[in-house]
Design a protein around this motif. Structure first.
Motif, PDB file in Angstrom:
ATOM      1  N   VAL A 119      14.785  47.549 -31.316  1.00 20.87           N
ATOM      2  CA  VAL A 119      13.836  46.516 -32.302  1.00 20.87           C
ATOM      3  C   VAL A 119      14.603  45.695 -33.088  1.00 20.87           C
ATOM      4  N   VAL A 120      14.562  44.330 -32.959  1.00 17.26           N
ATOM      5  CA  VAL A 120      15.131  43.373 -33.841  1.00 17.26           C
ATOM      6  C   VAL A 120      14.123  42.936 -34.937  1.00 17.26           C
ATOM      7  N   ALA A 121      14.442  43.200 -36.390  1.00 20.46           N
ATOM      8  CA  ALA A 121      13.646  42.605 -37.444  1.00 20.46           C
ATOM      9  C   ALA A 121      14.121  41.329 -38.016  1.00 20.46           C
ATOM     10  N   SER A 122      13.199  40.493 -38.339  1.00 25.93           N
ATOM     11  CA  SER A 122      13.701  39.524 -39.329  1.00 25.93           C
ATOM     12  C   SER A 122      13.818  40.027 -40.907  1.00 25.93           C
ATOM     13  N   SER A 123      14.530  39.423 -41.466  1.00 21.52           N
ATOM     14  CA  SER A 123      14.785  40.022 -42.923  1.00 21.52           C
ATOM     15  C   SER A 123      13.504  39.654 -43.957  1.00 21.52           C
ATOM     16  N   ASP A 124      12.491  38.896 -43.312  1.00 20.91           N
ATOM     17  CA  ASP A 124      11.381  38.491 -43.958  1.00 20.91           C
ATOM     18  C   ASP A 124      10.174  39.575 -43.696  1.00 20.91           C
ATOM     19  N   CYS A 125      10.564  40.638 -42.956  1.00 23.48           N
ATOM     20  CA  CYS A 125       9.544  41.459 -42.509  1.00 23.48           C
ATOM     21  C   CYS A 125       8.882  42.436 -43.774  1.00 23.48           C
ATOM     22  N   ASN A 126       7.463  42.604 -43.670  1.00 24.40           N
ATOM     23  CA  ASN A 126       6.759  43.239 -44.503  1.00 24.40           C
ATOM     24  C   ASN A 126       5.984  44.437 -43.661  1.00 24.40           C
ATOM     25  N   PHE A 127       6.386  45.682 -44.008  1.00 20.45           N
ATOM     26  CA  PHE A 127       5.948  46.617 -43.271  1.00 20.45           C
ATOM     27  C   PHE A 127       4.889  47.620 -43.847  1.00 20.45           C
ATOM     28  N   ALA A 128       3.809  48.431 -43.456  1.00 22.62           N
ATOM     29  CA  ALA A 128       2.839  49.209 -43.981  1.00 22.62           C
ATOM     30  C   ALA A 128       2.395  49.872 -42.882  1.00 22.62           C
ATOM     31  N   GLN A 129       2.580  51.196 -43.229  1.00 18.53           N
ATOM     32  CA  GLN A 129       1.549  52.144 -42.346  1.00 18.53           C
ATOM     33  C   GLN A 129       0.470  52.735 -43.127  1.00 18.53           C
ATOM     34  N   MET A 130      -0.574  51.810 -43.427  1.00 13.93           N
ATOM     35  CA  MET A 130      -1.568  51.875 -44.543  1.00 13.93           C
ATOM     36  C   MET A 130      -2.863  52.615 -44.127  1.00 13.93           C
ATOM     37  N   GLU A 131      -2.832  53.345 -42.941  1.00 19.16           N
ATOM     38  CA  GLU A 131      -4.184  53.863 -42.257  1.00 19.16           C
ATOM     39  C   GLU A 131      -4.857  54.673 -43.582  1.00 19.16           C
ATOM     40  N   VAL A 132      -4.081  55.343 -44.067  1.00 16.12           N
ATOM     41  CA  VAL A 132      -4.649  56.537 -45.116  1.00 16.12           C
ATOM     42  C   VAL A 132      -5.371  55.581 -46.268  1.00 16.12           C
TER      43      VAL A 132
END
Length: 257
Positions: A119-132
């Motif tokens: 996995v190559v990610a751009s530095s501008d990435c915004n992540f969230a595992q927000m299911e809850v």
């Protein structure tokens, strides 16, 4: 089409193509992504797949409005002839996948990453595992793979709260292979895919199979099974080519047989 599909040499380029919805997965996009990966798996000329996204964002996750009345109707159930993009059901893939992510990468996008190999990610990435925060829980592998990658104490603050994190944090949590400058993620991912496609296909598939065995069945079982891969590899044309290329000091040209 929600998914684009192109080939470039031995590489399969699979694009998430719903940019007006930040590439949110609806039932059509899920089915088309499975079809693309199944097609890649079946094509003996293709050695590596690169999943990327059209537009500014990788994916906002699931389109819960469209999927709300379909979640219990098998939209995520894949049979033994289909590749599940999230690796939960269906046919187990045997070939490598590289993913390039940028912008928003929520929920199912993180889980798609976690089921990939690089996995190559751009530095501008915004992540969230927000299911809850939506009244549900992750069901595309994060409860297992996020924890395995980051460790229990590092993963749970994000899984149990759904709070956002940036690319630097994703790197520290071992969710991505590397972080690159904004806009460079596709080029770097393609570079890695090309490197993989130049390696011996049977050897690459052996590496994946053994690693998957370890993840699914534990180290003891996987180590006991390592030597089962060797006879067919040692007697392959590619093994002979690898030796000759070394002796002749040239780049090997593998054929996958």
């Amino acid at each position: 089409m929600r998914i684009t599909y192109e080939t470039e040499g031995h590489i399969c380029l699979i694009g998430l193509n719903r940019p007006d919805k930040r590439n949110a997965f609806d039932s059509h996009m899920i089915a088309q992504l499975s079809d693309a990966l199944t097609r890649y798996e079946a094509d003996s000329e293709l050695r590596c797949a690169l999943i990327f996204a059209h537009g500014e964002h990788f994916t906002a996750g699931l389109d819960l409005m469209e999927l709300q009345d379909k979640l219990d109707k098998g939209v995520f159930n894949f049979d033994e002839s289909q590749i599940d993009p999230w690796g939960i059901s269906g046919k187990m893939r045997t070939k490598p996948i590289v993913v390039a992510v940028q912008g928003t990468c929520f929920t199912a996008g993180i889980e798609l990453m976690l089921n990939a190999d690089v996995v190559v990610a751009s530095s501008d990435c915004n992540f969230a595992q927000m299911e809850v925060q939506r009244g549900i829980m992750p069901f595309g592998g994060a409860t297992v793979r996020f924890v395995a990658a980051a460790g229990w104490q590092k993963a749970m603050p994000y899984l149990l709260t759904g709070k956002a994190f940036d690319a630097e944090t994703a790197d520290k949590l071992n969710l991505v292979s590397e972080v690159v400058a904004t806009g460079k993620q596709y080029d770097r991912a393609l570079e890695i895919a090309i490197e993989i496609s130049k390696a011996a296909p049977l050897g690459v598939q052996g590496v994946l199979a053994s690693a998957q065995d370890g993840v699914r069945n534990g180290a003891t079982s996987a180590l006991a099974n390592v030597h089962s891969f060797l006879p067919s590899l040692f007697h392959s044309e590619d093994a002979k080519e690898g030796v000759m290329a070394m002796v002749e000091r040239r780049e090997a040209k593998f054929k996958g047989r």
